[in-house]
Design a protein around this motif. Structure first.
Motif, PDB file in Angstrom:
ATOM      1  N   ARG A   1       0.838  -1.199   0.000  1.00 17.60           N
ATOM      2  CA  ARG A   1       0.000   0.000   0.000  1.00 17.60           C
ATOM      3  C   ARG A   1       0.875   1.251   0.000  1.00 17.60           C
ATOM      4  N   SER A   2       1.997   1.186   0.723  1.00 19.94           N
ATOM      5  CA  SER A   2       2.945   2.302   0.703  1.00 19.94           C
ATOM      6  C   SER A   2       3.617   2.406  -0.655  1.00 19.94           C
ATOM      7  N   THR A   3       3.892   1.256  -1.282  1.00 25.35           N
ATOM      8  CA  THR A   3       4.463   1.265  -2.629  1.00 25.35           C
ATOM      9  C   THR A   3       3.538   2.009  -3.576  1.00 25.35           C
ATOM     10  N   PHE A   4       2.245   1.687  -3.518  1.00 19.53           N
ATOM     11  CA  PHE A   4       1.261   2.386  -4.359  1.00 19.53           C
ATOM     12  C   PHE A   4       1.233   3.877  -4.050  1.00 19.53           C
ATOM     13  N   ARG A   5       1.268   4.227  -2.768  1.00 19.09           N
ATOM     14  CA  ARG A   5       1.162   5.644  -2.396  1.00 19.09           C
ATOM     15  C   ARG A   5       2.388   6.425  -2.861  1.00 19.09           C
ATOM     16  N   ASP A   6       3.579   5.819  -2.728  1.00 17.82           N
ATOM     17  CA  ASP A   6       4.789   6.499  -3.198  1.00 17.82           C
ATOM     18  C   ASP A   6       4.734   6.700  -4.714  1.00 17.82           C
ATOM     19  N   TRP A   7       4.303   5.652  -5.431  1.00 19.98           N
ATOM     20  CA  TRP A   7       4.196   5.754  -6.896  1.00 19.98           C
ATOM     21  C   TRP A   7       3.195   6.837  -7.295  1.00 19.98           C
ATOM     22  N   SER A   8       2.024   6.856  -6.662  1.00 22.24           N
ATOM     23  CA  SER A   8       0.992   7.825  -7.044  1.00 22.24           C
ATOM     24  C   SER A   8       1.419   9.252  -6.743  1.00 22.24           C
ATOM     25  N   ALA A   9       2.237   9.444  -5.710  1.00 23.06           N
ATOM     26  CA  ALA A   9       2.687  10.793  -5.358  1.00 23.06           C
ATOM     27  C   ALA A   9       3.802  11.277  -6.272  1.00 23.06           C
ATOM     28  N   GLU A  10       4.696  10.362  -6.671  1.00 20.93           N
ATOM     29  CA  GLU A  10       5.886  10.775  -7.410  1.00 20.93           C
ATOM     30  C   GLU A  10       5.765  10.603  -8.917  1.00 20.93           C
ATOM     31  N   GLN A  11       4.834   9.748  -9.360  1.00 23.98           N
ATOM     32  CA  GLN A  11       4.773   9.438 -10.782  1.00 23.98           C
ATOM     33  C   GLN A  11       3.456   9.835 -11.439  1.00 23.98           C
ATOM     34  N   THR A  12       2.526  10.404 -10.699  1.00 24.38           N
ATOM     35  CA  THR A  12       1.247  10.822 -11.283  1.00 24.38           C
ATOM     36  C   THR A  12       0.902  12.235 -10.816  1.00 24.38           C
ATOM     37  N   THR A  13      -0.120  12.794 -11.449  1.00 24.71           N
ATOM     38  CA  THR A  13      -0.589  14.135 -11.063  1.00 24.71           C
ATOM     39  C   THR A  13      -1.989  14.084 -10.468  1.00 24.71           C
ATOM     40  N   TYR A  14      -2.407  12.882 -10.043  1.00 25.62           N
ATOM     41  CA  TYR A  14      -3.733  12.759  -9.444  1.00 25.62           C
ATOM     42  C   TYR A  14      -3.752  13.489  -8.100  1.00 25.62           C
ATOM     43  N   PRO A  15      -4.891  14.080  -7.740  1.00 22.75           N
ATOM     44  CA  PRO A  15      -4.992  14.801  -6.455  1.00 22.75           C
ATOM     45  C   PRO A  15      -4.705  13.873  -5.279  1.00 22.75           C
ATOM     46  N   ARG A  16      -4.175  14.460  -4.228  1.00 17.25           N
ATOM     47  CA  ARG A  16      -3.865  13.701  -3.023  1.00 17.25           C
ATOM     48  C   ARG A  16      -5.111  12.992  -2.495  1.00 17.25           C
ATOM     49  N   GLU A  17      -6.271  13.673  -2.549  1.00 21.37           N
ATOM     50  CA  GLU A  17      -7.500  13.092  -2.007  1.00 21.37           C
ATOM     51  C   GLU A  17      -7.849  11.791  -2.715  1.00 21.37           C
ATOM     52  N   ALA A  18      -7.669  11.755  -4.049  1.00 17.99           N
ATOM     53  CA  ALA A  18      -7.993  10.546  -4.800  1.00 17.99           C
ATOM     54  C   ALA A  18      -7.048   9.414  -4.422  1.00 17.99           C
ATOM     55  N   CYS A  19      -5.762   9.727  -4.240  1.00 18.52           N
ATOM     56  CA  CYS A  19      -4.788   8.701  -3.854  1.00 18.52           C
ATOM     57  C   CYS A  19      -5.110   8.123  -2.485  1.00 18.52           C
ATOM     58  N   GLU A  20      -5.472   9.014  -1.550  1.00 25.60           N
ATOM     59  CA  GLU A  20      -5.792   8.554  -0.201  1.00 25.60           C
ATOM     60  C   GLU A  20      -7.083   7.742  -0.183  1.00 25.60           C
ATOM     61  N   LEU A  21      -8.061   8.126  -0.988  1.00 22.59           N
ATOM     62  CA  LEU A  21      -9.317   7.386  -1.025  1.00 22.59           C
ATOM     63  C   LEU A  21      -9.137   6.005  -1.634  1.00 22.59           C
ATOM     64  N   CYS A  22      -8.148   5.848  -2.523  1.00 24.73           N
ATOM     65  CA  CYS A  22      -7.861   4.515  -3.053  1.00 24.73           C
ATOM     66  C   CYS A  22      -7.417   3.576  -1.947  1.00 24.73           C
ATOM     67  N   LEU A  23      -6.804   4.141  -0.912  1.00 23.57           N
ATOM     68  CA  LEU A  23      -6.358   3.350   0.234  1.00 23.57           C
ATOM     69  C   LEU A  23      -7.425   3.276   1.322  1.00 23.57           C
ATOM     70  N   ALA A  24      -8.621   3.824   1.047  1.00 21.77           N
ATOM     71  CA  ALA A  24      -9.730   3.847   2.013  1.00 21.77           C
ATOM     72  C   ALA A  24      -9.354   4.625   3.262  1.00 21.77           C
ATOM     73  N   HIS A  25      -8.491   5.649   3.090  1.00 24.26           N
ATOM     74  CA  HIS A  25      -8.153   6.513   4.211  1.00 24.26           C
ATOM     75  C   HIS A  25      -9.201   7.602   4.365  1.00 24.26           C
ATOM     76  N   THR A  26      -9.392   8.080   5.592  1.00 22.21           N
ATOM     77  CA  THR A  26     -10.293   9.198   5.844  1.00 22.21           C
ATOM     78  C   THR A  26      -9.579  10.482   5.435  1.00 22.21           C
ATOM     79  N   VAL A  27     -10.229  11.274   4.596  1.00 23.45           N
ATOM     80  CA  VAL A  27      -9.613  12.480   4.044  1.00 23.45           C
ATOM     81  C   VAL A  27     -10.352  13.713   4.523  1.00 23.45           C
TER      82      VAL A  27
END
Length: 401
Positions: free
Chosen positions: A345-371
């Motif tokens: 899950r951290s691997t996905f989060r690091d990739w989404s933060a460094e390799q994509t331009t998707y909003p932080r909220e969308a990345c966190e919601l993919c992990l079912a985190h409360t935003v």
């Protein structure tokens, strides 16, 4: 109207079980009340305030005639005491109140903790949660304050529990403190104690102990660097077995191990390409929709579906999910000793933060985190599902690169 007869001894033991229904006077304010097979001794008297009272003394089965007469004589003496007449019923009620107050005073922390855990047991999603409470309290709390009356526990007692472990087992100490606070809150609401909670943190224990984050660094789950993930996935797809497929699905969906292992076919809509995890299986207690990428759908279509087993990744026993160690065992066989299942899950989060331009909220919601805070969540009624579908599609393609 019951005739007064202060001369005891009118009833005969041999006839007590055959008396007809009704009141039968023995004298001395003692009566046997018969109804069917029931026989009950009753002391009938006029209280000091002038009211007529009936006081039960027990059944004929448990109280003999001789014992009933003895009890009645003692009660007559109380009622007709010239200096201090007593109402026996009122006296008994007062005694019960005193005994109850004494019982409350004797309620120990351990008794309160056990009652609290039992009250919450059915609300906790995982049976291990109650076991963890039992284990931590038994190990660190009960030996120090378990037998203390809960209304006598104060700050020095809480400190004596936490001081030995705060600097060496900081995370454990923080959980112990929180659990003591919950138990004492329960005891206060249940009227077993009064006053402030000596285990509270803010404005109290935070003046005694340093914050946990300052004592020890947070221990994160070891994660595979995202740049190494495509090669890892190639090796993983060569592995046979349900455990390997479950791990692959966990990586592709960025889901928790327990969510994957408990997945059922009725949660998955392959046509709509959605996995809807019910609230009862989610850490946050809310339904979570997972967009399924091409890679995830392809994996699912290749799995066998057993007609009498709803699990997507069944264990060796019928209708029993895989164990968490099944996925970890796959990593060990692949000699990925420094990586955990949760770490992907951290691997996905690091990739989404460094390799994509998707909003932080969308990345966190993919992990079912409360935003966001409560206000922000109230205004954002959606779960950014369409945006997340694109993100998970890109993640699936990256995993297969």
């Amino acid at each position: 109207m019951i005739k007064r007869d202060h001369t005891p001894g009118k009833l005969k033991p041999i006839s007590l079980k055959t008396l007809p229904n009704g009141w039968h006077a023995d004298g001395g304010n003692l009566y046997l009340f018969a109804r069917g097979n029931s026989r009950t001794w009753v002391f009938r008297y006029v209280a000091p305030d002038g009211s007529r009272r009936n006081m039960g003394l027990g059944s004929l089965r448990s109280v003999t005639l001789a014992r009933a007469r003895e009890m009645a004589r003692a009660l007559v003496a109380k009622v007709h005491d010239p200096e201090n007449p007593v109402d026996p019923i009122q006296e008994a009620q007062q005694k019960r109140q005193v005994d109850k107050a004494a019982e409350v005073a004797r309620r120990t922390f351990k008794q309160c903790a056990e009652a609290f855990i039992e009250s919450k047991r059915h609300g906790w999603k995982n049976a291990k949660h109650a076991a963890q409470w039992d284990a931590t309290l038994s190990a660190y709390v009960y030996p120090v304050i378990g037998d203390m009356p809960v209304d006598e526990i104060d700050t020095p007692h809480i400190v004596s529990v936490l001081e030995p472990i705060w600097h060496v087992k900081s995370e454990t100490a923080s959980r112990v403190r929180s659990r003591m606070e919950n138990v004492i809150n329960w005891a206060t609401v249940s009227k077993f104690r009064k006053g402030d909670n000596p285990a509270r943190w803010r404005g109290h224990l935070d003046h005694i102990f340093p914050a946990v984050r300052k004592v020890a660094a947070v221990e994160h789950h070891p994660a595979l660097p995202y740049r190494s993930l495509p090669d890892f996935m190639i090796a993983l797809r060569k592995r046979a077995g349900v455990g390997a497929r479950a791990l692959e699905f966990a990586v592709l969906t960025a889901a928790r191990s327990g969510e994957v292992r408990g997945a059922t076919w009725d949660e998955i809509d392959l046509e709509e390409r959605v996995w809807a995890i019910p609230a009862s299986r989610m850490k946050a207690g809310r339904e979570h929709r997972v967009p399924l990428s091409d890679a995830a759908v392809q994996l699912l279509r290749g799995l066998p579906q057993e007609t009498d087993n709803p699990l997507v990744f069944p264990g060796s026993k019928k209708r029993v999910p895989l164990s968490d160690m099944s996925l970890t065992a796959v990593l060990r066989r692949m000699e990925e000793h420094g990586v955990t299942v949760h770490g992907f899950r951290s691997t996905f989060r690091d990739w989404s933060a460094e390799q994509t331009t998707y909003p932080r909220e969308a990345c966190e919601l993919c992990l079912a985190h409360t935003v966001g805070d409560a206000v922000e969540r109230a205004y954002r009624r959606g779960d950014l599902f369409d945006l997340r579908r694109g993100l998970m599609a890109d993640w699936g393609q990256y995993c297969l690169a």
